[in-house]
Write a protein that holds these residues in place. Structure first.
Motif, PDB file in Angstrom:
ATOM      1  N   SER A 375       8.896  50.376 -44.445  1.00  0.00           N
ATOM      2  CA  SER A 375       7.480  49.964 -44.795  1.00  0.00           C
ATOM      3  C   SER A 375       6.561  51.187 -45.462  1.00  0.00           C
ATOM      4  O   SER A 375       5.899  51.008 -46.167  1.00  0.00           O
ATOM      5  CB  SER A 375       6.969  49.310 -43.499  1.00  0.00           C
ATOM      6  OG  SER A 375       7.578  48.276 -42.797  1.00  0.00           O
ATOM      7  N   THR A 386       4.115  44.797 -49.015  1.00  0.00           N
ATOM      8  CA  THR A 386       3.951  43.554 -48.758  1.00  0.00           C
ATOM      9  C   THR A 386       4.595  42.878 -47.250  1.00  0.00           C
ATOM     10  O   THR A 386       5.735  43.646 -47.067  1.00  0.00           O
ATOM     11  CB  THR A 386       4.194  42.660 -49.839  1.00  0.00           C
ATOM     12  OG1 THR A 386       5.700  42.446 -50.072  1.00  0.00           O
ATOM     13  CG2 THR A 386       3.745  42.933 -51.305  1.00  0.00           C
ATOM     14  N   THR A 387       4.204  41.943 -46.855  1.00  0.00           N
ATOM     15  CA  THR A 387       4.636  41.381 -45.619  1.00  0.00           C
ATOM     16  C   THR A 387       6.056  40.564 -46.075  1.00  0.00           C
ATOM     17  O   THR A 387       6.917  40.679 -45.313  1.00  0.00           O
ATOM     18  CB  THR A 387       3.772  40.058 -45.136  1.00  0.00           C
ATOM     19  OG1 THR A 387       3.566  39.178 -46.314  1.00  0.00           O
ATOM     20  CG2 THR A 387       2.479  40.533 -44.650  1.00  0.00           C
ATOM     21  N   TRP A 391       9.886  41.028 -43.869  1.00  0.00           N
ATOM     22  CA  TRP A 391      10.730  39.945 -43.623  1.00  0.00           C
ATOM     23  C   TRP A 391      12.080  40.261 -44.118  1.00  0.00           C
ATOM     24  O   TRP A 391      13.048  40.157 -43.579  1.00  0.00           O
ATOM     25  CB  TRP A 391      10.334  38.686 -44.203  1.00  0.00           C
ATOM     26  CG  TRP A 391       8.980  38.298 -43.264  1.00  0.00           C
ATOM     27  CD1 TRP A 391       7.658  37.913 -43.687  1.00  0.00           C
ATOM     28  CD2 TRP A 391       9.117  37.919 -41.913  1.00  0.00           C
ATOM     29  NE1 TRP A 391       6.974  37.642 -42.459  1.00  0.00           N
ATOM     30  CE2 TRP A 391       7.706  37.377 -41.486  1.00  0.00           C
ATOM     31  CE3 TRP A 391      10.229  37.739 -40.823  1.00  0.00           C
ATOM     32  CZ2 TRP A 391       7.346  36.971 -40.118  1.00  0.00           C
ATOM     33  CZ3 TRP A 391       9.682  37.281 -39.505  1.00  0.00           C
ATOM     34  CH2 TRP A 391       8.407  37.028 -39.195  1.00  0.00           C
TER      35      TRP A 391
END
Length: 436
Positions: A375, A386-387, A391
């Motif tokens: 991250s 980004t998210t 994931w």
């Protein structure tokens, strides 16, 4: 008693690896907090040293034209660049593609040589041949699939001129140009970004230690000649020469703004054998330099040898042992449903609860740190925080990153068998290239 000792050693090893990762992450965070607000401007250099750029290409007809054009279009005086294009033992149209590219009127007056090579030694052999031909003050290296950004060479030279006595080599960073191709390339992209933006930046910021990558770097020609060139036949000639530079007391400086875009494997087979070659090469370099932990070598050599020894031997072994301990206990607990008399193999005292809780805590900490590293690394890249990357990081932890353990075990076994059987383990498996 043996089981308890083994568990304690394993747990302490994992905690030590987590602490080292936290130190690295903290160093990188401090580096980017200091540099993220700096505005970068392109101003004339105090001088423009002659640069000999070497491109080793083995069966690279698919990508060599793009790379050649990118190098010749860089923002650096054309009369200060000598380009040596090596078609190394090629069985395809690599040399023909090189000539076709140079037929462009824009490049007809450039200082470029095409060498169709049939010698041995692999990439290191190419670089040693280039060393005999080069006229530049610095030698720059780009792999056949590595397209440098317009100002890549400018930033490398700019950093080198900041302290030419100490900075005998300067390296930039490499970005994945086919990152969105599939799940594998997305995971590789995250790995590359973490390596370049976290590990490389941190160890340079904290210890002034640099690691020459395989591409996008420059090195003083006279220095390379003084140490006898590159070691022929090694699988990771970049790591090998990095240790030689540190041993001399000189520095490999980081030019974090210099970027090149390289292709990564899109097939699992190509990826596996590329990483296996890298792992074997790094093991060979660690074994070759391990003696420096106990002699009067430069402290940076000792620290780097210790780091590589931990990362490739100690910590990998600890992770494998922790997995074995956890799975053995879980398997026994399941088996006890059918045979209550079975004893739990790994426990502290009479209870198995504590060891299970500690192992679960270790796993949780490793996952959190893994995702946090990715991250923070992605936050230094425009548009990548980004998210979806979070994931992907979670998915890659349980799939992609675990594959490295398999690669490491394979590499250790292969290096040992190469030594015992006297076989040539320096076999290069060619990664497939793609038009992009």
């Amino acid at each position: 008693m043996v089981q308890e000792t083994l568990m304690i050693i394993t747990l302490v090893s994992i905690w030590l690896s987590l602490c080292m990762s936290i130190v690295t992450l903290s160093g990188a965070t401090d580096f980017w907090l200091a540099h993220s607000t700096k505005r970068v401007t392109i101003t004339p250099l105090s001088r423009y040293p002659m640069i000999t750029i070497v491109v080793p290409a083995h069966n690279e007809e698919v990508v060599i034209a793009q790379t050649t054009r990118a190098i010749l279009d860089m923002n650096y005086p054309a009369d200060r660049v000598e380009l040596l294009l090596f078609a190394d033992n090629c069985a395809d149209q690599t040399a023909a593609e090189m000539r076709r590219t140079l037929d462009d009127p824009r490049y007809r007056d450039r200082n470029v040589r095409i060498i169709e090579r049939t010698g041995a030694g692999g990439k290191a052999g190419v670089l040693n041949d280039a060393l005999k031909m080069a006229h530049g003050e610095y030698i720059g290296v780009y792999d056949a699939d590595a397209m440098p950004e317009t100002n890549a060479l400018y930033f490398l030279v700019h950093k080198a001129l900041a302290d030419p006595e100490r900075y005998v080599a300067v390296f930039g960073r490499n970005k994945t140009r086919n990152a969105q191709q599939n799940f594998l390339t997305r995971c590789i992209n995250q790995e590359i970004v973490v390596t370049q933006r976290i590990q490389h930046c941190a160890i340079w910021h904290l210890f002034k230690i640099g690691r020459i990558p395989g591409t996008n770097f420059i090195i003083q020609r006279q220095f390379v000649q003084g140490i006898g060139g590159w070691r022929n036949g090694v699988l990771t000639e970049d790591t090998d020469i990095s240790f030689k530079i540190m041993q001399s007391g000189k520095l490999i400086a980081l030019a974090y703004n210099s970027e090149a875009f390289q292709q990564e494997p899109e097939r699992l087979h190509d990826y596996y054998f590329q990483r296996l070659r890298w792992a074997k090469g790094n093991y060979q370099v660690v074994i070759h330099n391990f003696r420096h932990l106990f002699d009067h070598s430069n402290w940076r050599v000792k620290l780097e040898t210790f780091y590589y020894s931990c990362a490739f031997f100690w910590f990998n072994a600890a992770i494998v042992l922790s997995d074995i301990i956890f799975l053995a206990n879980v398997g026994t607990l399941i088996a006890r449903l059918f045979n209550p008399g079975l004893a739990i193999p790994f426990t502290f005292g009479e209870s198995n609860i504590l060891i299970m809780q500690i192992l679960l805590l270790n796993w949780l900490l490793m996952i959190i740190l893994y995702v946090l590293q990715i991250s923070i690394a992605m936050a230094t890249q425009f548009g990548q925080a980004t998210t979806g990357q979070i994931w992907l990081a979670l998915a890659s932890y349980f799939t992609y990153s675990q594959l490295f353990i398999v690669v490491s075990i394979h590499a250790v076994c292969s290096v040992c068998l190469d030594s015992l059987l006297g076989r040539n383990g320096n076999v290069w498996v060619k990664a497939k290239r793609f038009n992009d």
